[in-house]
Motif scaffolding. Structure first.
Motif, PDB file in Angstrom:
ATOM      1  N   GLU A 182      13.819  -1.096  -7.340  1.00  0.00           N
ATOM      2  CA  GLU A 182      13.806  -0.730  -5.925  1.00  0.00           C
ATOM      3  C   GLU A 182      13.360  -1.911  -5.059  1.00  0.00           C
ATOM      4  O   GLU A 182      13.891  -2.127  -3.968  1.00  0.00           O
ATOM      5  CB  GLU A 182      12.876   0.463  -5.685  1.00  0.00           C
ATOM      6  CG  GLU A 182      13.396   1.765  -6.256  1.00  0.00           C
ATOM      7  CD  GLU A 182      12.369   2.878  -6.185  1.00  0.00           C
ATOM      8  OE1 GLU A 182      11.153   2.587  -6.253  1.00  0.00           O
ATOM      9  OE2 GLU A 182      12.783   4.039  -6.079  1.00  0.00           O
ATOM     10  N   ILE A 183      12.397  -2.660  -5.540  1.00  0.00           N
ATOM     11  CA  ILE A 183      11.910  -3.825  -4.802  1.00  0.00           C
ATOM     12  C   ILE A 183      13.030  -4.862  -4.693  1.00  0.00           C
ATOM     13  O   ILE A 183      13.290  -5.394  -3.612  1.00  0.00           O
ATOM     14  CB  ILE A 183      10.655  -4.423  -5.474  1.00  0.00           C
ATOM     15  CG1 ILE A 183       9.490  -3.440  -5.333  1.00  0.00           C
ATOM     16  CG2 ILE A 183      10.311  -5.778  -4.865  1.00  0.00           C
ATOM     17  CD1 ILE A 183       8.265  -3.806  -6.141  1.00  0.00           C
ATOM     18  N   ILE A 184      13.716  -5.126  -5.792  1.00  0.00           N
ATOM     19  CA  ILE A 184      14.825  -6.089  -5.781  1.00  0.00           C
ATOM     20  C   ILE A 184      15.913  -5.617  -4.824  1.00  0.00           C
ATOM     21  O   ILE A 184      16.424  -6.400  -4.020  1.00  0.00           O
ATOM     22  CB  ILE A 184      15.380  -6.308  -7.205  1.00  0.00           C
ATOM     23  CG1 ILE A 184      14.353  -7.069  -8.041  1.00  0.00           C
ATOM     24  CG2 ILE A 184      16.715  -7.032  -7.172  1.00  0.00           C
ATOM     25  CD1 ILE A 184      14.657  -7.107  -9.517  1.00  0.00           C
ATOM     26  N   LYS A 185      16.258  -4.347  -4.891  1.00  0.00           N
ATOM     27  CA  LYS A 185      17.290  -3.792  -4.006  1.00  0.00           C
ATOM     28  C   LYS A 185      16.884  -3.957  -2.539  1.00  0.00           C
ATOM     29  O   LYS A 185      17.708  -4.311  -1.695  1.00  0.00           O
ATOM     30  CB  LYS A 185      17.506  -2.306  -4.347  1.00  0.00           C
ATOM     31  CG  LYS A 185      18.561  -1.647  -3.541  1.00  0.00           C
ATOM     32  CD  LYS A 185      19.920  -1.953  -4.097  1.00  0.00           C
ATOM     33  CE  LYS A 185      20.950  -1.104  -3.377  1.00  0.00           C
ATOM     34  NZ  LYS A 185      22.233  -1.725  -3.330  1.00  0.00           N
ATOM     35  N   ILE A 213      11.185 -13.189  -7.579  1.00  0.00           N
ATOM     36  CA  ILE A 213      10.614 -11.919  -7.123  1.00  0.00           C
ATOM     37  C   ILE A 213       9.813 -11.284  -8.261  1.00  0.00           C
ATOM     38  O   ILE A 213       8.662 -10.870  -8.071  1.00  0.00           O
ATOM     39  CB  ILE A 213      11.721 -10.962  -6.637  1.00  0.00           C
ATOM     40  CG1 ILE A 213      12.289 -11.444  -5.300  1.00  0.00           C
ATOM     41  CG2 ILE A 213      11.187  -9.526  -6.508  1.00  0.00           C
ATOM     42  CD1 ILE A 213      13.530 -10.686  -4.847  1.00  0.00           C
ATOM     43  N   LEU A 214      10.411 -11.223  -9.432  1.00  0.00           N
ATOM     44  CA  LEU A 214       9.753 -10.576 -10.567  1.00  0.00           C
ATOM     45  C   LEU A 214       8.470 -11.299 -10.975  1.00  0.00           C
ATOM     46  O   LEU A 214       7.465 -10.657 -11.284  1.00  0.00           O
ATOM     47  CB  LEU A 214      10.717 -10.478 -11.751  1.00  0.00           C
ATOM     48  CG  LEU A 214      11.928  -9.556 -11.524  1.00  0.00           C
ATOM     49  CD1 LEU A 214      12.901  -9.661 -12.683  1.00  0.00           C
ATOM     50  CD2 LEU A 214      11.482  -8.122 -11.310  1.00  0.00           C
ATOM     51  N   GLN A 234       0.834  -1.190   0.000  1.00  0.00           N
ATOM     52  CA  GLN A 234       0.000   0.000   0.000  1.00  0.00           C
ATOM     53  C   GLN A 234       0.875   1.248   0.000  1.00  0.00           C
ATOM     54  O   GLN A 234       0.572   2.220  -0.673  1.00  0.00           O
ATOM     55  CB  GLN A 234      -0.918   0.042   1.227  1.00  0.00           C
ATOM     56  CG  GLN A 234      -1.976  -1.028   1.229  1.00  0.00           C
ATOM     57  CD  GLN A 234      -1.519  -2.317   1.905  1.00  0.00           C
ATOM     58  OE1 GLN A 234      -0.348  -2.478   2.239  1.00  0.00           O
ATOM     59  NE2 GLN A 234      -2.423  -3.245   2.094  1.00  0.00           N
ATOM     60  N   LYS A 235       1.944   1.250   0.769  1.00  0.00           N
ATOM     61  CA  LYS A 235       2.834   2.406   0.829  1.00  0.00           C
ATOM     62  C   LYS A 235       3.777   2.434  -0.362  1.00  0.00           C
ATOM     63  O   LYS A 235       4.237   3.483  -0.756  1.00  0.00           O
ATOM     64  CB  LYS A 235       3.661   2.379   2.113  1.00  0.00           C
ATOM     65  CG  LYS A 235       2.859   2.620   3.350  1.00  0.00           C
ATOM     66  CD  LYS A 235       3.778   2.623   4.545  1.00  0.00           C
ATOM     67  CE  LYS A 235       3.005   2.814   5.824  1.00  0.00           C
ATOM     68  NZ  LYS A 235       3.868   2.751   6.996  1.00  0.00           N
ATOM     69  N   GLY A 236       4.079   1.284  -0.916  1.00  0.00           N
ATOM     70  CA  GLY A 236       5.123   1.202  -1.926  1.00  0.00           C
ATOM     71  C   GLY A 236       4.633   0.896  -3.313  1.00  0.00           C
ATOM     72  O   GLY A 236       5.362   0.326  -4.104  1.00  0.00           O
TER      73      GLY A 236
END
Length: 171
Positions: free
Chosen positions: A14-17, A48-49, A5-7
């Motif tokens: 950025e998610i991977i990092k 992840i992807l 919700q925030k992201g």
């Protein structure tokens, strides 16, 4: 990392990092050989992807969802490669002189291991985390600092105080 919700505006990079620490945590936890670490890391990135499309923000936070997927990838790699993870429970000192001595030593070590585990459970949360990551998962102090997101000297203090408290608890 914040919940989805925030992201929602976070891009895939950025998610991977943000998940990198978790990936290396599980790679180190399961003692993936150095030559295979990059392959396992890449498999985690792919997972992840592909998992981002399946995520439902109503069911929880994105980071928890992805951590479960990452752990699954690492465990699956261990299973496929017929390599048993080398966790602390796998290490026993064996006296090969006599079967009786081996059995006796094994029982004593198991009792001491259980006492130690119970003593560690009594530590304050941060001391517990640092001691567990250092001795059960073989992370270095700097790796622990990165994983927990705290300064190296803070990790050293938690480590020192945790060991002091363990010595008292084990007496």
């Amino acid at each position: 990392m914040a919940s989805q919700q925030k992201g929602e505006n976070m891009n895939k990079e950025e998610i991977i990092k943000s998940m990198e620490k978790g990936i290396y945590y599980f790679i180190n936890l399961y003692k993936i050989p150095q030559v295979d670490k990059e392959d396992v890391y890449q498999q985690c990135i792919v997972k992840i992807l592909t998992s981002l499309e399946e995520f439902d923000p109503k069911k929880g936070k994105l980071d928890g969802f992805l951590m479960a997927r990452i752990r699954g990838v690492v465990k699956e790699w261990v299973r496929k490669n017929n390599k048993k993870p080398l966790l602390v429970e796998d290490f026993y000192i064996v006296d090969e002189n006599s079967p009786e001595k081996v059995l006796e030593n094994g029982i004593i070590m198991e009792e001491e291991y259980q006492r130690l585990k119970m003593a560690i459970e009594k530590l304050p949360p941060m001391q517990h985390k640092v001691i567990t990551l250092k001795y059960f998962y073989n992370l270095s102090m700097s790796e622990i600092a990165v994983f927990l997101g705290i300064h190296y000297s803070t990790v050293a203090k938690y480590h020192q105080r945790g060991l002091q408290r363990l010595r008292k608890l084990m007496k």
